[in-house]
Scaffold this motif. Structure first.
Motif, PDB file in Angstrom:
ATOM      1  N   VAL A  93       0.834  -1.200   0.000  1.00 17.35           N
ATOM      2  CA  VAL A  93       0.000   0.000   0.000  1.00 17.35           C
ATOM      3  C   VAL A  93       0.873   1.257   0.000  1.00 17.35           C
ATOM      4  O   VAL A  93       0.604   2.220  -0.722  1.00 17.35           O
ATOM      5  CB  VAL A  93      -0.954  -0.008   1.208  1.00 17.35           C
ATOM      6  CG1 VAL A  93      -1.661   1.340   1.352  1.00 17.35           C
ATOM      7  CG2 VAL A  93      -1.975  -1.125   1.049  1.00 17.35           C
ATOM      8  N   LYS A  94       1.933   1.244   0.793  1.00 21.73           N
ATOM      9  CA  LYS A  94       2.796   2.422   0.853  1.00 21.73           C
ATOM     10  C   LYS A  94       3.493   2.681  -0.475  1.00 21.73           C
ATOM     11  O   LYS A  94       3.750   3.837  -0.840  1.00 21.73           O
ATOM     12  CB  LYS A  94       3.824   2.257   1.979  1.00 21.73           C
ATOM     13  CG  LYS A  94       3.208   2.310   3.376  1.00 21.73           C
ATOM     14  CD  LYS A  94       4.254   2.271   4.466  1.00 21.73           C
ATOM     15  CE  LYS A  94       5.047   3.559   4.512  1.00 21.73           C
ATOM     16  NZ  LYS A  94       5.939   3.619   5.694  1.00 21.73           N
ATOM     17  N   ARG A  95       3.774   1.627  -1.226  1.00 22.25           N
ATOM     18  CA  ARG A  95       4.375   1.829  -2.548  1.00 22.25           C
ATOM     19  C   ARG A  95       3.426   2.620  -3.444  1.00 22.25           C
ATOM     20  O   ARG A  95       3.864   3.503  -4.191  1.00 22.25           O
ATOM     21  CB  ARG A  95       4.713   0.483  -3.185  1.00 22.25           C
ATOM     22  CG  ARG A  95       6.038  -0.101  -2.735  1.00 22.25           C
ATOM     23  CD  ARG A  95       6.484  -1.258  -3.618  1.00 22.25           C
ATOM     24  NE  ARG A  95       5.629  -2.430  -3.453  1.00 22.25           N
ATOM     25  CZ  ARG A  95       5.827  -3.369  -2.530  1.00 22.25           C
ATOM     26  NH1 ARG A  95       6.850  -3.268  -1.694  1.00 22.25           N
ATOM     27  NH2 ARG A  95       5.008  -4.398  -2.443  1.00 22.25           N
ATOM     28  N   VAL A  96       2.143   2.304  -3.371  1.00 24.11           N
ATOM     29  CA  VAL A  96       1.166   3.028  -4.180  1.00 24.11           C
ATOM     30  C   VAL A  96       0.994   4.455  -3.660  1.00 24.11           C
ATOM     31  O   VAL A  96       0.904   5.412  -4.440  1.00 24.11           O
ATOM     32  CB  VAL A  96      -0.183   2.285  -4.189  1.00 24.11           C
ATOM     33  CG1 VAL A  96      -1.236   3.073  -4.966  1.00 24.11           C
ATOM     34  CG2 VAL A  96      -0.014   0.899  -4.800  1.00 24.11           C
ATOM     35  N   VAL A  97       0.959   4.622  -2.344  1.00 21.06           N
ATOM     36  CA  VAL A  97       0.853   5.961  -1.754  1.00 21.06           C
ATOM     37  C   VAL A  97       1.999   6.842  -2.218  1.00 21.06           C
ATOM     38  O   VAL A  97       1.815   8.007  -2.588  1.00 21.06           O
ATOM     39  CB  VAL A  97       0.823   5.874  -0.215  1.00 21.06           C
ATOM     40  CG1 VAL A  97       1.020   7.254   0.419  1.00 21.06           C
ATOM     41  CG2 VAL A  97      -0.480   5.256   0.265  1.00 21.06           C
ATOM     42  N   ASN A  98       3.190   6.280  -2.239  1.00 21.07           N
ATOM     43  CA  ASN A  98       4.369   7.067  -2.603  1.00 21.07           C
ATOM     44  C   ASN A  98       4.464   7.370  -4.093  1.00 21.07           C
ATOM     45  O   ASN A  98       5.322   8.153  -4.516  1.00 21.07           O
ATOM     46  CB  ASN A  98       5.639   6.346  -2.128  1.00 21.07           C
ATOM     47  CG  ASN A  98       5.764   6.348  -0.613  1.00 21.07           C
ATOM     48  OD1 ASN A  98       5.352   7.290   0.043  1.00 21.07           O
ATOM     49  ND2 ASN A  98       6.318   5.280  -0.054  1.00 21.07           N
ATOM     50  N   LEU A  99       3.572   6.787  -4.897  1.00 17.45           N
ATOM     51  CA  LEU A  99       3.494   7.120  -6.319  1.00 17.45           C
ATOM     52  C   LEU A  99       2.608   8.337  -6.578  1.00 17.45           C
ATOM     53  O   LEU A  99       2.584   8.853  -7.699  1.00 17.45           O
ATOM     54  CB  LEU A  99       2.942   5.926  -7.114  1.00 17.45           C
ATOM     55  CG  LEU A  99       3.851   4.705  -7.253  1.00 17.45           C
ATOM     56  CD1 LEU A  99       3.093   3.567  -7.928  1.00 17.45           C
ATOM     57  CD2 LEU A  99       5.114   5.053  -8.043  1.00 17.45           C
ATOM     58  N   GLN A 100       1.891   8.798  -5.543  1.00 21.04           N
ATOM     59  CA  GLN A 100       0.974   9.922  -5.725  1.00 21.04           C
ATOM     60  C   GLN A 100       1.748  11.228  -5.895  1.00 21.04           C
ATOM     61  O   GLN A 100       2.861  11.375  -5.398  1.00 21.04           O
ATOM     62  CB  GLN A 100       0.015  10.024  -4.533  1.00 21.04           C
ATOM     63  CG  GLN A 100      -0.740   8.739  -4.224  1.00 21.04           C
ATOM     64  CD  GLN A 100      -1.453   8.166  -5.425  1.00 21.04           C
ATOM     65  OE1 GLN A 100      -2.276   8.836  -6.041  1.00 21.04           O
ATOM     66  NE2 GLN A 100      -1.156   6.917  -5.759  1.00 21.04           N
ATOM     67  N   ASP A 101       1.115  12.164  -6.593  1.00 21.00           N
ATOM     68  CA  ASP A 101       1.782  13.444  -6.856  1.00 21.00           C
ATOM     69  C   ASP A 101       1.474  14.493  -5.793  1.00 21.00           C
ATOM     70  O   ASP A 101       1.760  15.684  -5.962  1.00 21.00           O
ATOM     71  CB  ASP A 101       1.403  13.977  -8.241  1.00 21.00           C
ATOM     72  CG  ASP A 101      -0.100  14.166  -8.403  1.00 21.00           C
ATOM     73  OD1 ASP A 101      -0.835  14.032  -7.393  1.00 21.00           O
ATOM     74  OD2 ASP A 101      -0.540  14.434  -9.534  1.00 21.00           O
ATOM     75  N   GLY A 102       0.868  14.061  -4.694  1.00 23.16           N
ATOM     76  CA  GLY A 102       0.543  14.971  -3.602  1.00 23.16           C
ATOM     77  C   GLY A 102      -0.231  14.234  -2.533  1.00 23.16           C
ATOM     78  O   GLY A 102      -0.288  12.997  -2.535  1.00 23.16           O
ATOM     79  N   PRO A 103      -0.853  14.957  -1.608  1.00 24.43           N
ATOM     80  CA  PRO A 103      -1.609  14.325  -0.527  1.00 24.43           C
ATOM     81  C   PRO A 103      -2.694  13.404  -1.071  1.00 24.43           C
ATOM     82  O   PRO A 103      -3.227  13.620  -2.161  1.00 24.43           O
ATOM     83  CB  PRO A 103      -2.225  15.519   0.220  1.00 24.43           C
ATOM     84  CG  PRO A 103      -1.358  16.673  -0.131  1.00 24.43           C
ATOM     85  CD  PRO A 103      -0.889  16.434  -1.531  1.00 24.43           C
ATOM     86  N   CYS A 104      -3.029  12.372  -0.299  1.00 21.48           N
ATOM     87  CA  CYS A 104      -4.060  11.422  -0.738  1.00 21.48           C
ATOM     88  C   CYS A 104      -4.962  11.026   0.418  1.00 21.48           C
ATOM     89  O   CYS A 104      -4.623  11.203   1.591  1.00 21.48           O
ATOM     90  CB  CYS A 104      -3.421  10.174  -1.359  1.00 21.48           C
ATOM     91  SG  CYS A 104      -2.558   9.102  -0.183  1.00 21.48           S
ATOM     92  N   ILE A 105      -6.121  10.502   0.048  1.00 15.46           N
ATOM     93  CA  ILE A 105      -7.044   9.883   0.989  1.00 15.46           C
ATOM     94  C   ILE A 105      -6.885   8.378   0.838  1.00 15.46           C
ATOM     95  O   ILE A 105      -6.920   7.847  -0.274  1.00 15.46           O
ATOM     96  CB  ILE A 105      -8.499  10.298   0.704  1.00 15.46           C
ATOM     97  CG1 ILE A 105      -8.674  11.810   0.873  1.00 15.46           C
ATOM     98  CG2 ILE A 105      -9.451   9.531   1.611  1.00 15.46           C
ATOM     99  CD1 ILE A 105      -8.387  12.322   2.278  1.00 15.46           C
TER     100      ILE A 105
END
Length: 266
Positions: A82-94
Motif C-alpha cells: 500500500v505504501k508503494r502506491v501511496v508514494n506514487l501519488q503526486d501529492g496528498p491522498c485519501i
C-alpha cells in the motif's frame, strides 16, 4: 464633472476591483482545498477489482484513483504494498480500506502523504490490538471460515453468498466465491503499532447487515476514532463497497474536502 464626482467614481472602481479580487481568491482557495488523489485498499479473500464501480464514479468526477493490491501473505508485506502506491501519488491522498484493508491502512496511513482515512466496514485496531482479537470481543455471525492445515484461510464457497455478499446477485456472489484469494491466517493476528487514526481524520461506513465483521464492532471503531462522519447503510452486507458504490464514493468525496476541520488530538 467636479472633483468630488471623479473621486467617487475612482473609489467605486477600486471597491469593485477589491471585491472581484476577493471573490477570485476565495474561489481559487476552494479549489485548492480539495485532495485529488485517492488510494483504495481491498480486504481479505478478494482483490482490487471489487472497487471498479467506486473507481469509475470517482474518476468521472476528476479524481486520480489508484487501487493497491495487497498479496494477503504477510501483514508487513501488505502495508509495504500500500505504501508503494501511496508514494506514487503526486501529492496528498485519501487512503480507503475495506475489511482487513482497514488494519492495513491503520498502519500505512502514518505516511506523510496520507491526509485522511476512510474505513468501509473495516477493522481499525488500536495500539496493541489485532483484528482477530477484536473479533473475539465482538463475535461476528459468519460460520463459513475454513482454516487450512497450511496456515491459509478460505471461505466455504457454499456459504460465501450468505456470509460475505448477501446483497449481491447470486451469479456475482457465486463468481466471487469461486475466484476468492486464500489469505494467510497470520495477517489477522498482526499487532497494530502506532495507529494512524489517532492523528489523521477518519470517515467510517457501517454495513448494518455485515456477517463478517460485527456491525457493533464497526460502530465501536468509528466512535473511538472520533470519525468526522459516520454513515450506516441499511441491509448492506460485507460487500457494501460493491453493492452501494455511490454511497461509498460520496463518503470518500466528503473526506477529500480540506475545508472541513481535520485536526485530531492524540
Amino acid at each position: 464633472m467636479n472633483l468630488n464626482s471623479n473621486c467617487g467614481i475612482r473609489t467605486f472602481k477600486i471597491l469593485i476591483i477589491c471585491i472581484m479580487t476577493i471573490f477570485v481568491s476565495t474561489s481559487q482557495a476552494q479549489v485548492s482545498t480539495r485532495i485529488h488523489n485517492i488510494v483504495l485498499v481491498h480486504g481479505a479473500f478478494v482483490d482490487g477489482s471489487g472497487w471498479q464501480q467506486v473507481y469509475e464514479i470517482l474518476t468521472q468526477k476528476g479524481y486520480k484513483v489508484s487501487i493497491a493490491q495487497p498479496t494477503l501473505t504477510t501483514f508487513e508485506g501488505d502495508v509495504a504494498a500500500v505504501k508503494r502506491v501511496v508514494n506514487l501519488q503526486d501529492g496528498p491522498c485519501i487512503l480507503v480500506g475495506h475489511s482487513y484493508g482497514g488494519a492495513v491502512i491503520t498502519t500505512a496511513g502514518n505516511d506523510s502523504l496520507v491526509s485522511g482515512l476512510v474505513y468501509i466496514a473495516a477493522h481499525a485496531p488500536d495500539h496493541g490490538e489485532s483484528e482477530a482479537g477484536n473479533g473475539k470481543s465482538f463475535p461476528a455471525a459468519y460460520k463459513s471460515l475454513i482454516k487450512g492445515n497450511d496456515g491459509w484461510d478460505y471461505i466455504d464457497p457454499k456459504m460465501f453468498a450468505s456470509d460475505f455478499s448477501g446483497d449481491l446477485p447470486k451469479s456475482k456472489a457465486d463468481f466471487m466465491a469461486n475466484s476468492q484469494t486464500p489469505t494467510a491466517d497470520v495477517v489477522f493476528h498482526a499487532i497494530i503499532q502506532n495507529p494512524a487514526w489517532k492523528t489523521k481524520p477518519v470517515w467510517y461506513m457501517v454495513a448494518k447487515s455485515d456477517r463478517i465483521i460485527n456491525p457493533d464492532l464497526e460502530r465501536m471503531y468509528a466512535k473511538r476514532a472520533n470519525s468526522v462522519k459516520i454513515v450506516e447503510i441499511e441491509g448492506a452486507s460485507h460487500c457494501v463497497y460493491i453493492t452501494h458504490p455511490q454511497e461509498v464514493a460520496d463518503l470518500i468525496i466528503s473526506a477529500t474536502d480540506l475545508s472541513k476541520k481535520r485536526t485530531k488530538g492524540i
